[in-house]
Design an enzyme around this catalytic site. Sequence first.
Site, PDB file in Angstrom:
ATOM      1  N   GLU A  26      -6.837  -2.728   1.131  1.00 43.62           N
ATOM      2  CA  GLU A  26      -6.032  -3.208  -0.224  1.00 43.62           C
ATOM      3  C   GLU A  26      -4.812  -2.280  -0.522  1.00 43.62           C
ATOM      4  O   GLU A  26      -4.521  -2.330  -1.680  1.00 43.62           O
ATOM      5  CB  GLU A  26      -7.147  -3.502  -1.253  1.00 43.62           C
ATOM      6  CG  GLU A  26      -7.814  -4.669  -0.650  1.00 43.62           C
ATOM      7  CD  GLU A  26      -8.757  -5.465  -1.775  1.00 43.62           C
ATOM      8  OE1 GLU A  26      -8.036  -5.325  -3.042  1.00 43.62           O
ATOM      9  OE2 GLU A  26      -9.790  -6.036  -1.364  1.00 43.62           O
TER      10      GLU A  26
HETATM   11  N1  CAA Z   1       3.292  -9.433  -8.820  1.00 48.88           N
HETATM   12  C1  CAA Z   1       4.180 -10.419  -8.796  1.00 48.88           C
HETATM   13  N2  CAA Z   1       5.252 -10.238  -7.792  1.00 48.88           N
HETATM   14  C2  CAA Z   1       5.268  -9.268  -6.946  1.00 48.88           C
HETATM   15  C3  CAA Z   1       4.300  -8.216  -7.001  1.00 48.88           C
HETATM   16  C4  CAA Z   1       3.090  -8.264  -8.147  1.00 48.88           C
HETATM   17  N3  CAA Z   1       2.356  -7.368  -7.860  1.00 48.88           N
HETATM   18  N4  CAA Z   1       4.782  -7.195  -6.206  1.00 48.88           N
HETATM   19  C5  CAA Z   1       5.795  -7.645  -5.649  1.00 48.88           C
HETATM   20  N5  CAA Z   1       6.229  -8.765  -5.947  1.00 48.88           N
HETATM   21  C6  CAA Z   1       7.367  -9.827  -5.813  1.00 48.88           C
HETATM   22  C7  CAA Z   1       8.677  -8.711  -6.105  1.00 48.88           C
HETATM   23  O1  CAA Z   1       9.051  -9.095  -7.390  1.00 48.88           O
HETATM   24  C8  CAA Z   1       9.472  -9.452  -5.182  1.00 48.88           C
HETATM   25  O2  CAA Z   1       9.954 -10.762  -5.686  1.00 48.88           O
HETATM   26  P1  CAA Z   1      11.699 -10.758  -5.953  1.00 48.88           P
HETATM   27  O3  CAA Z   1      12.293 -10.767  -4.517  1.00 48.88           O
HETATM   28  O4  CAA Z   1      11.939 -12.267  -6.618  1.00 48.88           O
HETATM   29  O5  CAA Z   1      12.189  -9.765  -6.633  1.00 48.88           O
HETATM   30  C9  CAA Z   1       8.648  -9.837  -3.902  1.00 48.88           C
HETATM   31  O6  CAA Z   1       7.398 -10.009  -4.285  1.00 48.88           O
HETATM   32  C10 CAA Z   1       8.619  -8.923  -2.683  1.00 48.88           C
HETATM   33  O7  CAA Z   1       8.442  -7.509  -3.463  1.00 48.88           O
HETATM   34  P2  CAA Z   1       8.877  -6.329  -2.840  1.00 48.88           P
HETATM   35  O8  CAA Z   1      10.670  -6.164  -2.555  1.00 48.88           O
HETATM   36  O9  CAA Z   1       8.428  -5.028  -3.858  1.00 48.88           O
HETATM   37  O10 CAA Z   1       8.266  -6.278  -1.583  1.00 48.88           O
HETATM   38  P3  CAA Z   1       8.283  -4.699  -0.253  1.00 48.88           P
HETATM   39  O11 CAA Z   1       8.451  -5.644   1.109  1.00 48.88           O
HETATM   40  O12 CAA Z   1       8.861  -3.848  -0.642  1.00 48.88           O
HETATM   41  O13 CAA Z   1       6.602  -4.612  -0.274  1.00 48.88           O
HETATM   42  C11 CAA Z   1       4.531  -3.695  -1.038  1.00 48.88           C
HETATM   43  C12 CAA Z   1       5.789  -4.327  -1.532  1.00 48.88           C
HETATM   44  C13 CAA Z   1       3.955  -3.237  -2.608  1.00 48.88           C
HETATM   45  C14 CAA Z   1       4.724  -2.454  -0.343  1.00 48.88           C
HETATM   46  C15 CAA Z   1       3.764  -4.591  -0.672  1.00 48.88           C
HETATM   47  O14 CAA Z   1       3.993  -5.054   0.632  1.00 48.88           O
HETATM   48  C16 CAA Z   1       2.242  -4.359  -0.377  1.00 48.88           C
HETATM   49  O15 CAA Z   1       1.555  -4.314  -1.248  1.00 48.88           O
HETATM   50  N6  CAA Z   1       1.685  -3.693   0.748  1.00 48.88           N
HETATM   51  C17 CAA Z   1       0.326  -3.560   1.119  1.00 48.88           C
HETATM   52  C18 CAA Z   1      -0.314  -4.615   1.496  1.00 48.88           C
HETATM   53  C19 CAA Z   1      -1.879  -4.712   1.133  1.00 48.88           C
HETATM   54  O16 CAA Z   1      -2.192  -4.139   0.135  1.00 48.88           O
HETATM   55  N7  CAA Z   1      -2.711  -5.279   2.191  1.00 48.88           N
HETATM   56  C20 CAA Z   1      -4.040  -5.538   1.609  1.00 48.88           C
HETATM   57  C21 CAA Z   1      -4.570  -6.651   2.408  1.00 48.88           C
HETATM   58  S1  CAA Z   1      -5.966  -7.443   1.842  1.00 48.88           S
HETATM   59  C22 CAA Z   1      -7.342  -6.068   2.214  1.00 48.88           C
HETATM   60  O17 CAA Z   1      -7.000  -5.081   2.590  1.00 48.88           O
HETATM   61  C23 CAA Z   1      -8.561  -6.621   1.652  1.00 48.88           C
HETATM   62  C24 CAA Z   1      -9.705  -5.608   2.354  1.00 48.88           C
HETATM   63  O18 CAA Z   1      -9.464  -4.797   2.875  1.00 48.88           O
HETATM   64  C25 CAA Z   1     -10.907  -5.789   1.895  1.00 48.88           C
HETATM   65  P1  FAD Z   2       0.421   0.592   8.658  1.00 47.29           P
HETATM   66  O1  FAD Z   2       1.097   0.002   7.713  1.00 47.29           O
HETATM   67  O2  FAD Z   2       0.897   0.851  10.001  1.00 47.29           O
HETATM   68  O3  FAD Z   2       0.403   2.392   7.978  1.00 47.29           O
HETATM   69  C1  FAD Z   2       0.302   3.461   9.032  1.00 47.29           C
HETATM   70  C2  FAD Z   2       0.602   4.621   8.049  1.00 47.29           C
HETATM   71  O4  FAD Z   2       1.877   4.694   7.722  1.00 47.29           O
HETATM   72  C3  FAD Z   2      -0.345   4.659   6.674  1.00 47.29           C
HETATM   73  O5  FAD Z   2      -0.786   5.891   6.364  1.00 47.29           O
HETATM   74  C4  FAD Z   2       0.418   4.027   5.587  1.00 47.29           C
HETATM   75  O6  FAD Z   2       0.289   4.595   4.371  1.00 47.29           O
HETATM   76  C5  FAD Z   2       1.833   4.735   6.023  1.00 47.29           C
HETATM   77  N1  FAD Z   2       3.040   3.969   5.668  1.00 47.29           N
HETATM   78  C6  FAD Z   2       3.438   2.581   6.182  1.00 47.29           C
HETATM   79  N2  FAD Z   2       4.479   2.355   5.157  1.00 47.29           N
HETATM   80  C7  FAD Z   2       4.840   3.556   4.422  1.00 47.29           C
HETATM   81  C8  FAD Z   2       5.759   3.744   3.501  1.00 47.29           C
HETATM   82  N3  FAD Z   2       6.810   2.687   3.359  1.00 47.29           N
HETATM   83  N4  FAD Z   2       5.805   4.692   2.883  1.00 47.29           N
HETATM   84  C9  FAD Z   2       4.854   5.935   3.175  1.00 47.29           C
HETATM   85  N5  FAD Z   2       3.896   5.645   4.083  1.00 47.29           N
HETATM   86  C10 FAD Z   2       3.778   4.220   4.891  1.00 47.29           C
HETATM   87  N6  FAD Z   2      -6.408  -6.900   5.499  1.00 47.29           N
HETATM   88  C11 FAD Z   2      -6.500  -8.288   5.109  1.00 47.29           C
HETATM   89  O7  FAD Z   2      -5.698  -8.796   4.771  1.00 47.29           O
HETATM   90  N7  FAD Z   2      -7.810  -8.694   4.709  1.00 47.29           N
HETATM   91  C12 FAD Z   2      -8.799  -8.138   4.802  1.00 47.29           C
HETATM   92  O8  FAD Z   2      -9.815  -8.478   4.474  1.00 47.29           O
HETATM   93  C13 FAD Z   2      -8.860  -6.640   5.312  1.00 47.29           C
HETATM   94  N8  FAD Z   2      -9.918  -5.822   5.515  1.00 47.29           N
HETATM   95  C14 FAD Z   2      -9.984  -4.830   6.158  1.00 47.29           C
HETATM   96  C15 FAD Z   2     -11.020  -4.124   6.481  1.00 47.29           C
HETATM   97  C16 FAD Z   2     -11.195  -2.843   7.181  1.00 47.29           C
HETATM   98  C17 FAD Z   2     -12.235  -2.030   7.708  1.00 47.29           C
HETATM   99  C18 FAD Z   2      -9.703  -2.263   7.639  1.00 47.29           C
HETATM  100  C19 FAD Z   2      -9.699  -0.960   8.290  1.00 47.29           C
HETATM  101  C20 FAD Z   2      -8.617  -2.983   7.224  1.00 47.29           C
HETATM  102  C21 FAD Z   2      -8.759  -4.284   6.476  1.00 47.29           C
HETATM  103  N9  FAD Z   2      -7.437  -4.852   6.049  1.00 47.29           N
HETATM  104  C22 FAD Z   2      -7.557  -6.228   5.564  1.00 47.29           C
HETATM  105  C23 FAD Z   2      -6.030  -4.204   6.641  1.00 47.29           C
HETATM  106  C24 FAD Z   2      -5.596  -3.354   5.504  1.00 47.29           C
HETATM  107  O9  FAD Z   2      -5.173  -3.850   4.563  1.00 47.29           O
HETATM  108  C25 FAD Z   2      -4.554  -2.290   6.199  1.00 47.29           C
HETATM  109  O10 FAD Z   2      -5.155  -1.749   7.490  1.00 47.29           O
HETATM  110  C26 FAD Z   2      -3.602  -1.728   5.419  1.00 47.29           C
HETATM  111  O11 FAD Z   2      -2.773  -2.390   4.410  1.00 47.29           O
HETATM  112  C27 FAD Z   2      -2.602  -0.803   6.134  1.00 47.29           C
HETATM  113  O12 FAD Z   2      -2.143  -1.393   7.323  1.00 47.29           O
HETATM  114  P2  FAD Z   2      -2.038  -0.793   8.477  1.00 47.29           P
HETATM  115  O13 FAD Z   2      -3.479  -0.700   9.116  1.00 47.29           O
HETATM  116  O14 FAD Z   2      -1.163  -1.886   9.370  1.00 47.29           O
HETATM  117  O15 FAD Z   2      -1.335   0.405   8.430  1.00 47.29           O
END
Ligand code: CAA
Ligand code: FAD
Length: 380
Positions: free
Chosen positions: A363
């Site tokens: 997340e």
């Molecule tokens: N609410 C509403 N809009 C938002 C927003 C928010 N919280 N955050 C960004 N946006 C909008 C921005 O305003 C922008 O829109 P405009 O172009 O209209 O201004 C658009 O989205 C793009 O935003 P950014 O330019 O900020 O995008 P970015 O490429 O710089 O990325 C980031 C921003 C915060 C790094 C985002 O890519 C991010 O959160 N990355 C991490 C992904 C992540 O958390 N993955 C989790 C997967 S789920 C999971 O992990 C589940 C699990 O394990 C159990």
């Molecule tokens: P990368 O994005 O390749 O990052 C590698 C390293 O580089 C990290 O340390 C990161 O912080 C760093 N990095 C990358 N960009 C930057 C930057 N701009 N500045 C500084 N540092 C940076 N995803 C889903 O969509 N749904 C799920 O249900 C879900 N469940 C998950 C469950 C598990 C057990 C795991 C391991 C992952 C899960 N994920 C899920 C994916 C998870 O959200 C991603 O692994 C996470 O967002 C990081 O992405 P990545 O693994 O590609 O790492």
Amino acid sequence: MDFSLSEEHIMIRDAARDFAKTELLPGVIERDNKQEFPQELVKKMGDLGFLGIMVDPKYGGSGMDAISYVLIMEELSKIDASASVIVSVNNSLVCYGLEAYGNEEQKQKYLTKLATGEFVGAFCLSEPEAGSDATSQRTTAIDKGDHYILNGTKNWITNGGRADVYLVIAQTDRDKGSHGINAFIVEKGTKGFDIGPKEDKLGIRGSDTHTLQFNDVKVPKENRIGANGSGFRFAMKTLSGGRIGIAAQALGIASGAYELALKYSKERKAFGTEICNHQAIAFKLADMYTDIEAARMMVMKAAWDKDQGINYDKSSAMAKLYASKVAMEHTVEAVQIHGGNGFVKEYHVERLMRDAKITQIYEGTSEIQKIVISRSLIKE
Ligand code: CAA
Ligand code: FAD
């Protein structure tokens, strides 16, 4: 300002605590060893209303607030973070996503089943080439009139092999960047939608993590969530709430490890006294308790922001960043306080230490939380 919990909140917390001790604890080591998904326990959590905690009762949910949600998450995570991530994904990514952004038909068809635990949900954003950099995704959803065709790969999907409903984020118009992304509801068993092998993980081994393949998957247009091009904002907004859940998970892992360490230090003797009487151990306990209490305040504040309708993008990122750091640092200390016993499974703290790590990764990694927090500070 009132820091006390209401009677209702105490009842909810105690119900979750009781469930965790009587139902999750007995098989937790075995499930971790065997990487076994807690299928029966998921059903029981559904019966208790833990899978649709914040969902409106008219859609089968428990109608509770975000404070209740974090109290439940903390208690479950003290014992079994694999079970709690299933709860977190289902509640704050899937149910919330549908309730906040889905239309009435989608809510009736899917949310009513997800909120009761009849269905389990998955949230599919990450890809092999686009994890942190979520806008760079390559999965495509091409508009074909009355349906979309999805092609691509999602990885690391929690509940990946077990879900009935998958919320899938995909690129419809690459030229429009983040404004060309859509979110879709994909049902399990849809033709061309394949589930890859299960990941063999360091922690949260009882949760089910898979890569998913989409090969010409036909998704009806009515399964798109929200307006065309709103999928990235849907994902970001939904993740802000998800981060409150994972912050509470990290808090639970840390407080579970602390409770075990405190108990052990009052029983184990060395050099003629209980080890808690050695200042080196007592100070570790003081640091653990203080940091955990600070993390709890941040988690509660983020949940309170959500309940009050205040923007929680920053407070949820801060809570996750801090609580996950506390979880990682203090589960290591809990192992240390247990000495050699900390290194074996029977004492539980080694599992909590392994489980803690994921809270700094999923997340949004800790580095990504700092991006969210710093951007918000600069904008303010
Ligand atoms: N609410 C509403 N809009 C938002 C927003 C928010 N919280 N955050 C960004 N946006 C909008 C921005 O305003 C922008 O829109 P405009 O172009 O209209 O201004 C658009 O989205 C793009 O935003 P950014 O330019 O900020 O995008 P970015 O490429 O710089 O990325 C980031 C921003 C915060 C790094 C985002 O890519 C991010 O959160 N990355 C991490 C992904 C992540 O958390 N993955 C989790 C997967 S789920 C999971 O992990 C589940 C699990 O394990 C159990
Ligand atoms: P990368 O994005 O390749 O990052 C590698 C390293 O580089 C990290 O340390 C990161 O912080 C760093 N990095 C990358 N960009 C930057 C930057 N701009 N500045 C500084 N540092 C940076 N995803 C889903 O969509 N749904 C799920 O249900 C879900 N469940 C998950 C469950 C598990 C057990 C795991 C391991 C992952 C899960 N994920 C899920 C994916 C998870 O959200 C991603 O692994 C996470 O967002 C990081 O992405 P990545 O693994 O590609 O790492």
